[in-house]
Design an enzyme around this catalytic site. Structure first.
Site, mmCIF file in Angstrom:
data_model
loop_
_atom_site.group_PDB
_atom_site.id
_atom_site.type_symbol
_atom_site.label_atom_id
_atom_site.label_comp_id
_atom_site.label_asym_id
_atom_site.label_seq_id
_atom_site.Cartn_x
_atom_site.Cartn_y
_atom_site.Cartn_z
ATOM 1 N N CYS A 1 0.812 -1.207 0.000
ATOM 2 C CA CYS A 1 0.000 0.000 0.000
ATOM 3 C C CYS A 1 0.853 1.269 0.000
ATOM 4 O O CYS A 1 1.515 1.524 -0.991
ATOM 5 C CB CYS A 1 -0.971 -0.034 1.172
ATOM 6 S SG CYS A 1 -2.472 0.873 0.805
ATOM 7 N N HIS B 1 -3.408 -5.848 2.388
ATOM 8 C CA HIS B 1 -3.145 -5.899 3.827
ATOM 9 C C HIS B 1 -3.705 -7.222 4.350
ATOM 10 O O HIS B 1 -4.212 -8.039 3.578
ATOM 11 C CB HIS B 1 -3.897 -4.752 4.538
ATOM 12 C CG HIS B 1 -3.381 -3.399 4.192
ATOM 13 N ND1 HIS B 1 -2.111 -2.972 4.516
ATOM 14 C CD2 HIS B 1 -3.986 -2.382 3.550
ATOM 15 C CE1 HIS B 1 -1.961 -1.722 4.080
ATOM 16 N NE2 HIS B 1 -3.066 -1.337 3.500
HETATM 17 N N1 GLN Z 1 -2.430 6.768 1.956
HETATM 18 C C1 GLN Z 1 -2.475 5.824 0.871
HETATM 19 C C2 GLN Z 1 -3.851 5.713 0.193
HETATM 20 O O1 GLN Z 1 -4.849 5.938 0.839
HETATM 21 C C3 GLN Z 1 -2.068 4.445 1.366
HETATM 22 C C4 GLN Z 1 -2.970 3.891 2.453
HETATM 23 C C5 GLN Z 1 -2.419 2.582 3.005
HETATM 24 O O2 GLN Z 1 -1.188 2.446 3.156
HETATM 25 N N2 GLN Z 1 -3.356 1.668 3.326
HETATM 26 O O3 GLN Z 1 -3.916 5.344 -0.975
#
Ligand code: GLN
Length: 246
Positions: free
Chosen positions: A97, A195
């Site tokens: 992510c 995740h």
């Molecule tokens: N801030 C980034 C987004 O919303 C990554 C979020 C995350 O790492 N889950 O795309």
């Protein structure tokens, strides 16, 4: 092989970039090696820290909020040249992510602020108005397997010419909710939006990365069989759940 093998892992920004439990990937890599008698050493690289030279086999970079990404992005500038060289040396990288996004050219948040990435993946990410959240399933050709997890991002990632998709989306949004790609691969750099954390429920991918990371020091090796009945049961449950809920 008589000598005890070891795997050196550098964990990038464990405090700022582990908002979604991605530290579970470090535990998985550690346990799957130790269960096989492979010693694991972990170096946590925080803001202002310098990664160890000539030491790392595998880099891990987890997910985080936009604010954390901006802070970390600023710090990454100091490490960029070093980490680019490491990627050119075919060291293994796994980004999830926000970490995945910062492997790319840039991440542009919802205010339009652009955070420069490492440029070790030919991808670019722009925040969207859609929160892409939920169970995610993809087909990964080189694993001859599916991968499952949970995605939670607003960033839409698009691949350039030098990167290939990690997998094809079967359930969920993936990179951008449009082109049915999820994640990216370039040289030995791997990124995805999964995740969960991603590795415990996808033991095939976890072992693939371990073998790849050990290859530099030990050549092609076969990893001892592990009884993955619990991991595979979790994988199956996540698969069923994803197909039901989306
Ligand atoms: N801030 C980034 C987004 O919303 C990554 C979020 C995350 O790492 N889950 O795309």
């Amino acid at each position: 092989m008589n000598e005890k093998m070891h795997l050196n892992i550098t964990w990038l920004y464990p405090k700022e970039m582990s908002t979604y439990g991605d530290r579970g990937n470090i535990l998985t890599l550690k346990k799957r090696c130790e269960w096989r008698g492979i010693e694991v050493n972990i170096d946590e690289v925080r803001l202002k820290d310098k990664p160890k030279e000539n030491w790392t086999d595998l880099y891990f970079f987890g997910g985080g909020q936009d604010t954390a990404q901006t802070t970390v992005g600023e710090d990454l500038k100091e490490k960029k040249k070093f980490l680019q060289n490491e990627a050119q040396e075919s060291k293994v990288f796994l980004g999830v992510c926000g970490g995945y996004q910062l492997f790319g050219l840039y991440y542009r948040d919802s205010s339009g602020q652009e955070t420069e990435g490492l440029g070790i993946l030919d991808i670019a990410t722009r925040a969207s108005n859609t929160r892409m959240m939920g169970n995610l399933v993809m087909e990964v050709d080189f694993l001859k397997d599916k991968m499952v997890g949970f995605e939670n991002h607003s960033g839409e990632t698009r691949l350039g010419q030098k990167a290939v998709a990690l997998g094809k989306v079967l359930v969920g949004f993936g990179n951008n909710g449009q082109d049915k790609t999820e994640g990216a691969v370039q040289n030995n750099v791997y990124g995805c939006y999964l995740h969960g954390p991603v590795l415990p429920k996808n033991p095939t991918f976890a072992d693939y990365l371990v073998k790849l990371a050990l290859k530099r020091s030990y050549g092609e090796i076969e990893l001892r069989f592990l009884n993955d009945s619990i991991e595979l049961a979790a994988h199956e449950t996540a698969l069923q759940r994803a197909h039901k809920t989306r």
